[in-house]
Design a protein around this motif. Structure first.
Motif, short mmCIF file in Angstrom:
data_model
loop_
_atom_site.label_atom_id
_atom_site.label_comp_id
_atom_site.label_asym_id
_atom_site.label_seq_id
_atom_site.Cartn_x
_atom_site.Cartn_y
_atom_site.Cartn_z
N ASP A 114 0.90 -1.24 -0.01
CA ASP A 114 -0.10 -0.08 -0.15
C ASP A 114 0.99 1.32 -0.06
O ASP A 114 1.62 1.41 1.11
CB ASP A 114 -1.06 -0.07 1.19
CG ASP A 114 -1.81 1.26 1.21
OD1 ASP A 114 -1.98 1.96 0.49
OD2 ASP A 114 -2.68 1.33 2.22
N LYS A 170 0.17 4.28 0.08
CA LYS A 170 -0.24 5.41 1.14
C LYS A 170 0.56 4.95 2.35
O LYS A 170 0.53 6.10 3.20
CB LYS A 170 -1.56 5.36 1.02
CG LYS A 170 -2.22 5.98 -0.34
CD LYS A 170 -3.97 6.03 -0.37
CE LYS A 170 -4.32 6.80 -1.46
NZ LYS A 170 -4.07 6.10 -2.94
N ARG A 171 0.64 4.06 2.68
CA ARG A 171 1.37 3.66 4.03
C ARG A 171 3.03 4.33 3.89
O ARG A 171 3.56 4.16 5.00
CB ARG A 171 1.31 2.30 4.36
CG ARG A 171 -0.16 1.90 5.00
CD ARG A 171 -0.20 0.69 5.35
NE ARG A 171 0.09 -0.49 4.48
CZ ARG A 171 0.26 -1.88 4.59
NH1 ARG A 171 -0.22 -2.20 6.03
NH2 ARG A 171 0.43 -2.58 3.85
N LEU A 192 0.50 13.07 0.48
CA LEU A 192 -0.80 12.51 0.43
C LEU A 192 -1.80 13.64 0.08
O LEU A 192 -2.70 13.67 -0.71
CB LEU A 192 -1.19 11.52 1.23
CG LEU A 192 -0.28 10.17 1.34
CD1 LEU A 192 -0.88 9.49 2.59
CD2 LEU A 192 -0.41 9.38 -0.03
N LYS A 193 -1.62 14.70 1.11
CA LYS A 193 -2.83 15.64 1.10
C LYS A 193 -2.25 16.79 0.26
O LYS A 193 -2.94 17.97 -0.06
CB LYS A 193 -2.96 16.29 2.35
CG LYS A 193 -3.42 15.38 3.48
CD LYS A 193 -3.75 15.82 4.66
CE LYS A 193 -2.49 16.03 5.52
NZ LYS A 193 -2.67 16.57 6.72
N GLU A 206 0.79 5.31 -9.83
CA GLU A 206 0.62 6.14 -8.51
C GLU A 206 1.79 6.81 -7.96
O GLU A 206 1.70 8.01 -7.76
CB GLU A 206 0.03 5.17 -7.56
CG GLU A 206 -0.66 5.75 -6.41
CD GLU A 206 -1.12 4.78 -5.34
OE1 GLU A 206 -1.98 5.14 -4.39
OE2 GLU A 206 -0.77 3.36 -5.39
N TYR A 259 2.64 11.00 -7.50
CA TYR A 259 2.98 11.88 -6.47
C TYR A 259 4.42 12.38 -6.60
O TYR A 259 4.56 13.64 -6.09
CB TYR A 259 3.04 10.81 -5.14
CG TYR A 259 1.75 10.49 -4.51
CD1 TYR A 259 1.17 11.36 -3.83
CD2 TYR A 259 1.65 9.23 -4.77
CE1 TYR A 259 -0.14 11.08 -3.36
CE2 TYR A 259 0.01 8.82 -4.13
CZ TYR A 259 -0.88 9.67 -3.68
OH TYR A 259 -1.90 9.45 -3.15
#
Length: 398
Positions: free
Chosen positions: A7, A9-10, A17-18, A258, A262
């Motif tokens: 994952d 995002k971890r 992420l924001k 992904e 980012y």
């Protein structure tokens, strides 16, 4: 990292992420009368001549520079990425490619989006490229070291130790691998790399492949082909080595869509210049790639058929270390008893650089590299100078 449980995002910092990325003018439009980015419509000032035409209107005449230099470059370098896909056909799409100002920017971006300063860590495998540690220090990130297996110049992963260190320490966000390594010049075995990728480690595994084009086909290939299989793998390459374009400062990163998204969100809007993109596009043409491969064959032949055998004939040269998979050779110097000697290596290095106009790299301070010089494979004439100079200096040492 088992694919089903990875994952991203971890792994990334919460603020990344924001992050709401800066939206630049060229993200929207790149054709037409462009008056949206406060560029200079008259063109590059030092090459523009302004005259008044017969009808009283201004006429602009620019000389030899590209006529787009007064415009911001494509923020994503799409044309260059398309040509990279042709060079590395296992890359799924341009969305899997990131461009940076040299590999060093790519290294810095990976650390910045994953590691919280003062809290997180990266894992490196000495001896390895020094910028991983430098970038970590700049970003206040800890460094965990798991040395390579260096006995008899193997320079291969201690796989069990790498997995143990990474899995047992939850602060480790990135494992940095280098294949072929610097200063080791050694291609990492695929079975070892896959073991790390298949381990319970939940962070990123970054494979630095600056020298991968110098690996002979029977020795291995780029790990780009594993990117579609492992979303936690990120492969770095460069235009500096095989393409001979160190001056344009263009680094390449290949990973999941992904992750690349980012990275693009976090980078400066126009990080790679128009000039760099233009040169890279030409170098990645069919003719450019053909020339690159021709030069690589020359370098490989000079490395394997001249430089290595001639070095091994010299006094005090006890070994050539590593797999010799890059455009350099790691040469170990020893004393009369056959013991690796930093004193001899330092003395020879200094004499050549200061008095003989010949500069190589002293690497005796690196783990597993006692008594070593790293010698870049030059032209045939440069390599002859290396051998003649070393023969003269080493023959004078008892």
């Amino acid at each position: 990292m088992p694919v089903s449980s990875f994952d991203l995002k971890r792994v990334l910092r919460p603020n990344i992420l924001k992050l709401e990325p800066y939206r630049c003018a060229r993200d929207d439009y790149s054709e037409g009368i462009l008056l949206d980015a406060n560029e200079n419509s008259y063109g590059p000032a030092y090459q523009v001549e302004i005259r008044e035409g017969a009808d009283g209107r201004e006429e602009l005449r620019a000389s030899s520079c590209p006529d787009s230099l007064h415009r911001y470059p494509d923020p994503l370098g799409r044309e260059v990425k398309q040509r990279i896909l042709k060079l590395r056909p296992s890359i799924p799409s341009t969305d899997n490619v990131f461009l940076g100002v040299g590999s060093d920017e790519v290294i810095d971006m990976i650390v910045r989006i994953t590691c919280t300063p003062g809290k997180d860590s990266i894992l490196i495998t000495p001896p390895t490229y020094g910028m991983y540690k430098v970038v970590a220090s700049i970003n206040d990130v800890n460094v965990v070291k798991v040395p390579l297996i260096v006995e008899e110049g193997a320079f291969q992963l201690d796989v069990d130790a790498v997995i143990q260190a990474a899995v047992s320490d939850p602060t480790v966000k990135v494992i940095w691998l280098c294949s072929p390594g610097n200063p080791t010049g050694t291609y990492l075995r695929e079975e070892d790399v896959r073991r790390v990728l298949d381990s319970p480690f939940q962070g990123l595994v970054v494979m630095d492949e600056a020298y991968v084009d110098f690996v002979r086909a029977d020795r291995g290939q780029s790990y780009v082909h594993l990117v579609p299989e492992y979303p936690g793998l990120f492969v770095m390459q460069t235009m500096s080595k095989s393409f001979g374009l160190a001056g344009i400062r263009l680094g390449v990163g290949i990973g999941s869509r992904e992750l690349v998204a980012y990275l693009n969100n976090a980078k400066a809007p126009y990080n790679v210049s128009t000039l760099s993109l233009g040169v890279a596009k030409s170098a990645l043409s069919d003719d450019g790639v053909q020339k690159m491969r021709s030069v690589i064959r020359r370098i490989q032949n000079q490395r394997d058929e001249y430089l290595i055998p001639e070095l091994l004939r010299l006094p005090h040269v006890s070994a050539i270390l590593g797999g010799n998979d890059a455009n350099f050779v790691v040469c170990r110097l020893a004393d009369s008893d056959g013991k690796p000697s930093n004193a001899i290596a330092k003395s020879v290095y200094s004499e050549m650089a200061q008095n003989r106009g010949l500069v190589v790299r002293y690497r005796g301070s690196d783990y597993g590299c006692e008594g070593c010089l790293r010698i870049t494979v030059g032209t045939a004439e440069e390599n002859r100078v290396v051998i003649d100079t070393l023969r003269s200096l080493l023959s004078a040492i008892p």
